[in-house]
Design an enzyme around this catalytic site. Structure first.
Site, PDB file in Angstrom:
ATOM      1  N   GLY A  53    -119.472 -55.842 -67.377  1.00  0.00           N
ATOM      2  CA  GLY A  53    -120.152 -56.348 -68.568  1.00  0.00           C
ATOM      3  C   GLY A  53    -120.058 -55.311 -69.669  1.00  0.00           C
ATOM      4  N   CYS A  80    -117.782 -52.327 -61.813  1.00  0.00           N
ATOM      5  CA  CYS A  80    -117.986 -51.743 -63.147  1.00  0.00           C
ATOM      6  C   CYS A  80    -119.460 -51.790 -63.548  1.00  0.00           C
ATOM      7  CB  CYS A  80    -117.068 -52.435 -64.157  1.00  0.00           C
ATOM      8  SG  CYS A  80    -116.912 -51.497 -65.683  1.00  0.00           S
ATOM      9  N   TYR A  81    -119.830 -52.582 -64.551  1.00  0.00           N
ATOM     10  CA  TYR A  81    -121.256 -52.683 -64.914  1.00  0.00           C
ATOM     11  C   TYR A  81    -122.082 -53.018 -63.669  1.00  0.00           C
ATOM     12  CZ  TYR A  81    -125.564 -54.256 -67.169  1.00  0.00           C
ATOM     13  OH  TYR A  81    -126.873 -54.406 -67.537  1.00  0.00           O
ATOM     14  N   HIS A 167    -111.802 -51.992 -61.482  1.00  0.00           N
ATOM     15  CA  HIS A 167    -111.690 -53.459 -61.384  1.00  0.00           C
ATOM     16  C   HIS A 167    -110.647 -53.867 -60.336  1.00  0.00           C
ATOM     17  CE1 HIS A 167    -114.199 -54.571 -64.845  1.00  0.00           C
ATOM     18  NE2 HIS A 167    -113.819 -53.396 -65.327  1.00  0.00           N
ATOM     19  N   GLU A 169    -110.076 -56.661 -59.155  1.00  0.00           N
ATOM     20  CA  GLU A 169    -109.571 -58.020 -59.408  1.00  0.00           C
ATOM     21  C   GLU A 169    -108.365 -58.040 -60.330  1.00  0.00           C
ATOM     22  OE1 GLU A 169    -112.232 -56.636 -60.618  1.00  0.00           O
ATOM     23  OE2 GLU A 169    -112.758 -57.330 -62.628  1.00  0.00           O
ATOM     24  N   SER A 221    -104.105 -89.312 -69.000  1.00  0.00           N
ATOM     25  CA  SER A 221    -103.337 -88.833 -70.157  1.00  0.00           C
ATOM     26  C   SER A 221    -101.914 -88.475 -69.765  1.00  0.00           C
ATOM     27  CB  SER A 221    -104.014 -87.599 -70.742  1.00  0.00           C
ATOM     28  OG  SER A 221    -103.856 -86.508 -69.848  1.00  0.00           O
ATOM     29  N   GLY A 222    -101.680 -88.341 -68.458  1.00  0.00           N
ATOM     30  CA  GLY A 222    -100.371 -87.870 -68.015  1.00  0.00           C
ATOM     31  C   GLY A 222    -100.360 -86.358 -67.876  1.00  0.00           C
ATOM     32  N   GLY A 223    -101.439 -85.706 -68.298  1.00  0.00           N
ATOM     33  CA  GLY A 223    -101.578 -84.259 -68.089  1.00  0.00           C
ATOM     34  C   GLY A 223    -101.882 -83.984 -66.622  1.00  0.00           C
ATOM     35  N   VAL A 224    -101.804 -82.717 -66.246  1.00  0.00           N
ATOM     36  CA  VAL A 224    -101.959 -82.371 -64.829  1.00  0.00           C
ATOM     37  C   VAL A 224    -103.317 -82.806 -64.283  1.00  0.00           C
ATOM     38  CG1 VAL A 224    -101.817 -80.485 -63.173  1.00  0.00           C
ATOM     39  CG2 VAL A 224    -100.623 -80.302 -65.332  1.00  0.00           C
ATOM     40  N   ASP A 225    -104.377 -82.497 -65.026  1.00  0.00           N
ATOM     41  CA  ASP A 225    -105.713 -82.724 -64.474  1.00  0.00           C
ATOM     42  C   ASP A 225    -105.993 -84.202 -64.239  1.00  0.00           C
ATOM     43  OD1 ASP A 225    -105.824 -80.034 -64.846  1.00  0.00           O
ATOM     44  OD2 ASP A 225    -107.129 -80.119 -66.607  1.00  0.00           O
ATOM     45  N   SER A 227    -103.897 -86.577 -63.985  1.00  0.00           N
ATOM     46  CA  SER A 227    -102.962 -87.144 -63.006  1.00  0.00           C
ATOM     47  C   SER A 227    -103.408 -86.842 -61.579  1.00  0.00           C
ATOM     48  CB  SER A 227    -101.554 -86.566 -63.204  1.00  0.00           C
ATOM     49  OG  SER A 227    -101.074 -86.911 -64.467  1.00  0.00           O
ATOM     50  N   LYS A 367    -107.157 -74.125 -62.499  1.00  0.00           N
ATOM     51  CA  LYS A 367    -105.914 -74.824 -62.841  1.00  0.00           C
ATOM     52  C   LYS A 367    -104.825 -74.647 -61.769  1.00  0.00           C
ATOM     53  CE  LYS A 367    -104.028 -77.094 -66.321  1.00  0.00           C
ATOM     54  NZ  LYS A 367    -104.752 -78.109 -67.087  1.00  0.00           N
TER      55      LYS A 367
END
Ligand code: XMP
Length: 511
Positions: A53, A80-81, A167, A169, A221-225, A227, A367
């Site tokens: 943070g 970290c924080y 970090h 990650e 919409s034909g977008g990934v999500d 679909s 995603k």
């Protein structure tokens, strides 16, 4: 289901931490640091991670934590924080470091630590701090140091409390995944049950149970999500699902047909598919409008209106399906940032459709996990790895007013650019790339004639999260070939420009 919770103290890597834990096949979710103890007990996680943070723990308004959290018996890792907060709360001391550390740093670690047993004695990590732990709390053993940070890691193994100043990650922490994996598996005792095949199977079963004999409606919409959401629904309930695909005439070249090929009656999926050709309505509404936010608003509202009309024809449905994904639902630690553009998605739909409940089958997924689920479901790779395309479509890739003629120009130019990028084999490296139409016309010469035509702008960016982006250094030959083809093949264009700005200060889309 085993679960790790990530308590967000405003660090920029909060989502990344959750993603890394999920890469260890353990489900992780981000919550604000204000999540109360009762809620934590209710969730009953296998472990808790405190993020970094921007504040100092001793600043008056710094985010704090209820000390009782350390008595729950749930393993804790502070980053970290988060590490400084552990020191601060448990009686250690945090101070401004004499020397701040930013960037790649060599840290020496104790091999007998619960976190570092598989890590090299000296390992490269990513540091970003101005404060440091000056004195560890009682009961803590120092397990890592750098020349300027004597307590770069500490732990109280008996209480299962771990802290790292760096970090793990971040990709630059070379052995960071080993550390996180040691925390998740060895300290928290997780087994690693979060896998996409089981997610798909479980979700289909849950949808089936929830929907019963009911009807569901999905804006596709034909977008990934959308679909992936539609295919999950289709596998669960077949023709009880109707997908409405609104073709607003602002799609990329051939896109409408491609969506119909996959989801229409000749495609592989069992569902009702309705394609609405609404382009004339959208063009009429957009005629003469030049202000970007106004264009976005018009497209968003018209979309809802068209969808509403279709929904009315279908009659009352029980469930409305939305392709919401996890980053859309995360509550952030310190509040949200300013809106630069009003994004159009299907967020406005619930008000306009008569339904009982919303189903968001992808609500838990990042995603990249949505894509994995898509592949698991057998959705064509072309669709699964489709680059992001904004809801308002080409409407915001045409600067100034939108006309059918301009849409055609930008569609054709964009198609050529995509073709050349794919031919050069660089499509997978790029975050997003497209052609846009400026509203600048300039003088050119073709054959023996003067032309006064539009300039097309090409844009290609590298980006990890679409919040920031660097302009991609597309090979010159690819740009040149694309430019040649566009001016030769697309009527109305006599000039091609390459946009070399990064984001910020520019944005990815031109409007
Ligand atoms: P900007 O232009 O803000 O874009 O740098 C960042 C990312 O968001 C996409 N984008 C949108 N996506 N509805 C969407 O669903 C929108 O209204 C919208 N506007 C921009 C853009 O394509 C890029 O990936």
């Amino acid at each position: 289901m085993e679960k790790i919770i990530v308590l967000d103290f405003g660090g920029q890597y909060n989502q990344l931490i959750a993603r890394r834990v999920r890469e260890c096949h353990v489900y992780a979710e981000v919550h604000s640091f204000t999540l109360g103890l009762d809620k934590i007990k209710e969730i009953n996680p296998s472990g808790i991670i405190f993020t970094g943070g921007p504040q100092s723990v001793y600043a008056a308004d710094s985010p704090q934590i209820d000390k009782e959290i350390f008595k729950l018996g749930i393993p804790i890792l502070g980053i970290c924080y988060g590490s400084q907060l552990i020191a601060h709360e448990l009686g250690g001391k945090v101070a401004t470091a004499p020397v701040s550390e930013y960037g790649k740093t060599e840290v020496n670690v104790e091999k007998d630590s619960g976190l570092f047993k598989d890590v090299s004695k000296t390992t490269t990590v990513w540091m970003s701090h101005t404060d440091y732990i000056e004195k560890a709390p009682e009961g803590f053993k120092i397990t890592g140091n750098t020349p300027v940070c004597p307590i770069a890691a500490m732990e109280n193994a008996a209480e299962k409390i771990y802290a790292v100043q760096f970090h793990p990650e971040v990709m630059h922490s070379v052995e960071g995944m080993k550390m996180l994996s040691a925390f998740v598996y060895d300290v928290c005792g997780c087994k690693g049950e979060w896998k996409m095949d089981s997610f798909v199977e479980k979700t289909i079963k849950e949808i089936r149970e929830k929907v019963g004999n009911g009807k569901a409606l999905c804006a596709l919409s034909g977008g990934v999500d959308s679909s992936v959401a539609a295919v999950l629904m289709s596998k669960a309930i077949g023709k009880q699902l109707t997908c409405v695909f609104v073709d607003h005439g602002l799609l990329r070249k051939n896109e409408g047909d491609e969506v119909e090929e996959v989801f229409g009656p000749n495609g592989p999926y069992d569902l009702n598919f309705i394609r609405v050709d609404a382009k004339d309505r959208f063009y009429a509404k957009l005629a003469g409008v030049t202000e970007p936010e106004k264009k976005r608003k018009i497209i968003g509202e018209e979309f809802i209106r068209v969808f509403e009309e279709e929904a009315k024809k279908i009659g009352a449905v029980d469930f409305l399906v939305q392709g919401t994904i996890y980053p859309d639902v995360i509550e952030s630690g310190l509040g949200k940032s300013a809106v630069i553009k009003s994004h159009h998605n299907v967020g406005g739909l619930p008000d306009c459709v008569d339904f009982k409940e919303i189903i968001e089958p992808l609500r838990m997924l990042f995603k990249d996990e949505v894509r994995k689920a898509g592949l698991e479901l057998g959705i064509p790779e072309k669709l699964v790895f489709r680059q992001p395309f904004p809801g308002p479509g080409l409407g915001i890739r045409i600067i100034g007013d939108v006309t059918e003629e301009k849409v055609k120009i930008v569609q054709d130019a964009d198609f050529i650019f995509r073709e050349e990028v794919a031919k050069a084999g660089i499509d997978k490296e790029l975050g997003q790339y497209f052609a846009a139409l400026t509203n600048m016309r300039s003088v050119g010469v073709m054959g023996d004639f003067r032309t006064y035509d539009y300039a097309v702008a090409l844009r290609a960016v590298h980006t990890a999260d679409f919040m920031t982006a660097d302009c991609a250094q597309i090979p010159w030959e690819v740009l040149q070939k694309t430019a040649n083809r566009i001016v030769n093949e697309v009527k109305g264009v006599n000039r091609v420009l390459y946009d070399c700005t990064s984001k910020p200060p520019a944005t990815i889309e031109l409007e």
